[in-house]
Design a protein around this motif. Structure first.
Motif, PDB file in Angstrom:
ATOM      1  N   GLY A 133      -5.590  -2.093   8.148  1.00 21.13           N
ATOM      2  CA  GLY A 133      -7.062  -2.241   8.154  1.00 21.13           C
ATOM      3  C   GLY A 133      -6.900  -3.740   7.071  1.00 21.13           C
ATOM      4  N   VAL A 134      -7.949  -3.875   6.500  1.00 19.30           N
ATOM      5  CA  VAL A 134      -7.964  -4.761   5.481  1.00 19.30           C
ATOM      6  C   VAL A 134      -8.084  -4.872   3.921  1.00 19.30           C
ATOM      7  N   ASN A 184      -5.455  -9.365   6.935  1.00 19.38           N
ATOM      8  CA  ASN A 184      -6.175  -8.006   7.886  1.00 19.38           C
ATOM      9  C   ASN A 184      -4.818  -7.870   8.615  1.00 19.38           C
ATOM     10  N   THR A 185      -4.343  -6.464   8.135  1.00 15.18           N
ATOM     11  CA  THR A 185      -3.369  -5.475   8.648  1.00 15.18           C
ATOM     12  C   THR A 185      -3.413  -4.792   9.906  1.00 15.18           C
ATOM     13  N   HIS A 204       1.633  -5.625   4.998  1.00 11.59           N
ATOM     14  CA  HIS A 204       1.301  -5.559   6.395  1.00 11.59           C
ATOM     15  C   HIS A 204       2.510  -4.372   6.966  1.00 11.59           C
ATOM     16  N   HIS A 237     -14.735  -2.306  14.888  1.00  9.08           N
ATOM     17  CA  HIS A 237     -13.863  -1.837  14.010  1.00  9.08           C
ATOM     18  C   HIS A 237     -14.385  -0.169  13.780  1.00  9.08           C
ATOM     19  N   VAL A 290     -12.364 -11.346   7.951  1.00 10.57           N
ATOM     20  CA  VAL A 290     -11.293 -10.728   7.535  1.00 10.57           C
ATOM     21  C   VAL A 290     -11.774  -9.264   8.280  1.00 10.57           C
ATOM     22  N   GLY A 291     -11.366  -9.514   9.365  1.00 10.86           N
ATOM     23  CA  GLY A 291     -11.384  -7.841   9.767  1.00 10.86           C
ATOM     24  C   GLY A 291     -12.524  -7.260  10.104  1.00 10.86           C
ATOM     25  N   SER A 292     -12.772  -5.858   9.391  1.00  8.94           N
ATOM     26  CA  SER A 292     -14.240  -5.384   9.705  1.00  8.94           C
ATOM     27  C   SER A 292     -14.905  -5.617   8.282  1.00  8.94           C
TER      28      SER A 292
END
Length: 395
Positions: free
Chosen positions: A183-184, A179-180, A214, A382, A152-154
């Motif tokens: 950031g996560v 994941n926005t 979000h 990221h 999920v993202g980073s």
């Protein structure tokens, strides 16, 4: 495959990965020979016994055994017919064919076979009803507590959830990772109480988090959004004892600047696992009560910030983990045990923690237990922006 077909498939055999017989009470096929073995033992005992008293009445237990080991309703009746035949053979051998002991045995065999047929029919109906309930619970779990992807993202993420209610698969604990653009962001919470009311409250909190995470750039305002949604949900659903309802939760956000933000509302503090360092609890200087205790307008939790490095792992959990007691009443020491089980990937770590908790308790957990592990592994996409310190030379 339709839901009905899936249910029938579940009833036809054991569930993959489950303990055989744990849900439907199925026996191995070799157990179908037990009634015949029992019948043979009674007949042999009667044949080789030198006593003048017949043991023919003992054979009435054979149809009852058939009802226990079989999931076919006709099996106790078939075994009952074989048992009647064996009873007549024993009566002829002992010359008691016209005596009351044989007559009573014949009627007892028929009665036990009939009862076995009824009990097998009722048990199969209960197993089908349980399978239907498990389908509904599985659907509800996937809607309410969605599966967490590995990446999920980073961060790499993993979750482990165990409901206290047998076969329920869902309870009052909640979790989510999204994941926005900020950031996560993740949440782990615990709703006071159990049952349907707790599930409804958890659904309201998760729905609000998935929207607020979000929309709100500040993590503290996400908690305020959740407080408003929780207050509205409790009063709209007209929960009994709404004044005593509350939710403990912890929010965490990992932004693109290598900084993790943590907002805690009456929940156990997350644990930070960093290489070559002891486990550290990420506690805020100011304690905040759970959501639902204060008026939503007064929910202004502080934000605890900590810099994270690649490879750092943050464990979020509910009190069902740390309040698990052994037979002496000792709580599970999660912070002490974590370095010994924190090896491998996030999924393997959570599996080891759960197994270690079960070994500590010595039985299944008596409360809902949820764990969420986030491992910071940013990719080149990221990584935070590094300014260029080499200025161009003037012409």
């Amino acid at each position: 495959m339709s839901a009905t077909g899936w249910i029938r498939e579940r009833l036809a055999g054991p569930v993959p990965g489950a303990v055989p017989g744990a849900v439907t009470g199925t026996w191995p096929k070799t157990a179908l020979a037990l009634p015949f073995i029992g019948m043979l033992l009674v007949v042999s005992l009667d044949y080789f016994s030198n006593s003048s008293v017949t043991v023919e009445p003992a054979i009435t237990a054979v149809p009852a055994l058939a009802a226990v080991v079989s999931r076919r309703t006709w099996y106790p009746l078939v075994i009952g017919l074989f048992t009647e035949l064996a009873a007549f053979v024993m009566a002829l051998y002992n010359d008691v064919l016209g005596q009351s002991v044989h007559t009573a045995t014949v009627f007892a065999i028929a009665l036990v076979a009939g009862i076995g047929w009824v009990s097998a029919t009722l048990r199969l109906r209960q197993e089908k009803a349980l399978a239907d309930a498990q389908v509904v619970a599985e659907i509800a779990r996937r809607v309410l507590l969605r599966p967490v992807p590995d990446r999920v993202g980073s961060v790499r993420a993993a979750v482990h959830y165990a409901a206290a209610a047998a076969h329920a698969r869902i309870g009052g604990d909640l979790y989510e990772v999204v994941n926005t653009r900020h950031g996560v962001r993740a949440v782990v919470g615990d709703v006071r109480g159990k049952g349907l009311n707790a599930v409804e409250t958890a659904a309201a909190v998760l729905g609000a988090f998935r929207e607020a995470a979000h929309q709100e750039p500040e993590l503290a305002k996400v908690a305020g959004w959740l407080a408003v949604s929780l207050d509205r949900a409790l009063h709209e659903n007209d929960h009994p004892g709404v004044e005593e309802e509350f939710v403990t939760l912890v929010l965490i956000g990992v932004g693109p600047d290598d900084v993790a933000e943590i907002v805690n509302c009456g929940h156990p503090a997350p644990l930070l696992l960093r290489a070559d360092e002891p486990v550290r609890a990420l506690e805020s200087a100011e304690s905040v009560p759970p959501l639902g205790v204060l008026d939503p307008a007064d929910v202004r939790p502080p934000v605890h910030r900590v810099r994270v490095h690649p490879g750092d792992r943050v464990l979020l959990f509910t009190d069902g983990v740390i309040e698990a007691r052994d037979h002496r009443g000792v709580f599970y020491p999660l912070a002490e045990r974590l370095p010994q089980v924190a090896s491998g990937g996030p999924v393997e770590i959570l599996d080891r923690i759960h197994d270690d908790v079960v070994r500590h308790v010595g039985r299944t957990l008596g409360d809902d237990a949820a764990m969420l592990l986030l491992q910071y592994e940013p990719t080149a996409h990221h990584l935070p922006h590094q300014p260029d310190h080499q200025a161009a030379a003037p012409a």
